[in-house]
Design a protein around this motif. Sequence first.
Motif, mmCIF file in Angstrom:
data_model
loop_
_atom_site.group_PDB
_atom_site.id
_atom_site.type_symbol
_atom_site.label_atom_id
_atom_site.label_comp_id
_atom_site.label_asym_id
_atom_site.label_seq_id
_atom_site.Cartn_x
_atom_site.Cartn_y
_atom_site.Cartn_z
ATOM 1 N N SER A 243 0.855 -1.184 0.000
ATOM 2 C CA SER A 243 0.000 0.000 0.000
ATOM 3 C C SER A 243 0.888 1.231 0.000
ATOM 4 N N LEU A 244 0.781 2.044 -1.048
ATOM 5 C CA LEU A 244 1.592 3.263 -1.124
ATOM 6 C C LEU A 244 1.215 4.234 -0.014
ATOM 7 N N GLU A 245 -0.068 4.278 0.327
ATOM 8 C CA GLU A 245 -0.536 5.201 1.361
ATOM 9 C C GLU A 245 0.033 4.818 2.733
ATOM 10 N N GLN A 246 0.021 3.538 3.050
ATOM 11 C CA GLN A 246 0.470 3.101 4.364
ATOM 12 C C GLN A 246 1.990 3.079 4.481
ATOM 13 N N GLU A 247 2.675 2.710 3.418
ATOM 14 C CA GLU A 247 4.122 2.556 3.507
ATOM 15 C C GLU A 247 4.891 3.782 3.040
ATOM 16 N N GLY A 248 4.244 4.687 2.326
ATOM 17 C CA GLY A 248 4.887 5.930 1.913
ATOM 18 C C GLY A 248 6.182 5.732 1.151
ATOM 19 N N GLN B 255 12.274 5.190 -5.935
ATOM 20 C CA GLN B 255 13.506 4.402 -5.792
ATOM 21 C C GLN B 255 13.282 3.186 -4.899
ATOM 22 N N SER B 256 12.505 3.337 -3.848
ATOM 23 C CA SER B 256 12.203 2.219 -2.952
ATOM 24 C C SER B 256 11.360 1.164 -3.656
ATOM 25 N N VAL B 257 10.399 1.613 -4.450
ATOM 26 C CA VAL B 257 9.557 0.682 -5.196
ATOM 27 C C VAL B 257 10.409 -0.112 -6.181
ATOM 28 N N ILE B 258 11.308 0.562 -6.879
ATOM 29 C CA ILE B 258 12.182 -0.121 -7.833
ATOM 30 C C ILE B 258 13.091 -1.112 -7.116
ATOM 31 N N ALA B 259 13.603 -0.728 -5.972
ATOM 32 C CA ALA B 259 14.453 -1.641 -5.207
ATOM 33 C C ALA B 259 13.683 -2.901 -4.821
ATOM 34 N N LEU B 260 12.431 -2.741 -4.408
ATOM 35 C CA LEU B 260 11.603 -3.902 -4.077
ATOM 36 C C LEU B 260 11.323 -4.751 -5.314
ATOM 37 N N ALA B 261 11.044 -4.094 -6.441
ATOM 38 C CA ALA B 261 10.719 -4.810 -7.674
ATOM 39 C C ALA B 261 11.923 -5.575 -8.228
ATOM 40 N N ARG B 262 13.120 -5.189 -7.851
ATOM 41 C CA ARG B 262 14.309 -5.947 -8.266
ATOM 42 C C ARG B 262 14.328 -7.328 -7.623
ATOM 43 N N GLN B 263 13.666 -7.465 -6.473
ATOM 44 C CA GLN B 263 13.639 -8.730 -5.750
ATOM 45 C C GLN B 263 12.469 -9.615 -6.179
ATOM 46 N N GLU B 264 11.307 -9.013 -6.398
ATOM 47 C CA GLU B 264 10.105 -9.750 -6.783
ATOM 48 C C GLU B 264 9.090 -8.765 -7.339
ATOM 49 N N PRO B 265 8.116 -9.239 -8.132
ATOM 50 C CA PRO B 265 7.071 -8.338 -8.617
ATOM 51 C C PRO B 265 6.321 -7.706 -7.436
ATOM 52 N N ILE B 266 5.913 -6.449 -7.613
ATOM 53 C CA ILE B 266 5.248 -5.695 -6.563
ATOM 54 C C ILE B 266 3.867 -5.266 -7.064
ATOM 55 N N LEU B 267 2.831 -5.549 -6.274
ATOM 56 C CA LEU B 267 1.498 -5.057 -6.559
ATOM 57 C C LEU B 267 1.300 -3.814 -5.710
ATOM 58 N N LEU B 268 1.233 -2.647 -6.355
ATOM 59 C CA LEU B 268 1.066 -1.383 -5.643
ATOM 60 C C LEU B 268 -0.413 -1.056 -5.518
ATOM 61 N N LEU B 269 -0.839 -0.737 -4.320
ATOM 62 C CA LEU B 269 -2.220 -0.363 -4.053
ATOM 63 C C LEU B 269 -2.251 1.120 -3.706
ATOM 64 N N THR B 270 -3.012 1.909 -4.466
ATOM 65 C CA THR B 270 -3.075 3.343 -4.214
ATOM 66 C C THR B 270 -4.226 3.662 -3.274
ATOM 67 N N ALA B 271 -4.241 4.880 -2.760
ATOM 68 C CA ALA B 271 -5.267 5.305 -1.807
ATOM 69 C C ALA B 271 -6.662 5.251 -2.426
ATOM 70 N N ASP B 272 -6.759 5.456 -3.747
ATOM 71 C CA ASP B 272 -8.074 5.440 -4.396
ATOM 72 C C ASP B 272 -8.483 4.052 -4.887
ATOM 73 N N GLY B 273 -7.722 3.029 -4.492
ATOM 74 C CA GLY B 273 -8.096 1.656 -4.818
ATOM 75 C C GLY B 273 -7.540 1.125 -6.131
ATOM 76 N N LYS B 274 -6.767 1.908 -6.847
ATOM 77 C CA LYS B 274 -6.157 1.435 -8.096
ATOM 78 C C LYS B 274 -5.002 0.496 -7.768
ATOM 79 N N GLU B 275 -4.742 -0.433 -8.676
ATOM 80 C CA GLU B 275 -3.666 -1.404 -8.484
ATOM 81 C C GLU B 275 -2.729 -1.363 -9.683
#
Length: 90
Positions: A5-10, A14-34
């Motif tokens: 959750s982008l809202e909860q984890e802020g 660069q952090s998202v890309i670092a996570l995606a280098r390890q495994e696919p990431i499903l990002l959840l936005t505050a408005d419910g988009k994925e």
Amino acid sequence: MKATSLEQEGLDLQSVIALARQEPILLLTADGKEFLIAEVDDFDREVETLRASPAFQRFLDERSQSARRVPLEEIEAAIERELEAQQEPS
């Protein structure tokens, strides 16, 4: 695959890309988009990773149960209207 959750984890980009280098990431936005973020240099590896991911399989199962459906004909008609509007002189 990790759901984040982008809202909860802020996270910043660069952090998202670092996570995606390890495994696919499903990002959840505050408005419910994925959004799915994954490295694309090895498609076969990504396919196998997603197939083996219980989280991604649950995501697909949830999506397949959704009552919200858009017929292909509606999508095609919308694309045709958009293309026609782009070709009209301003």
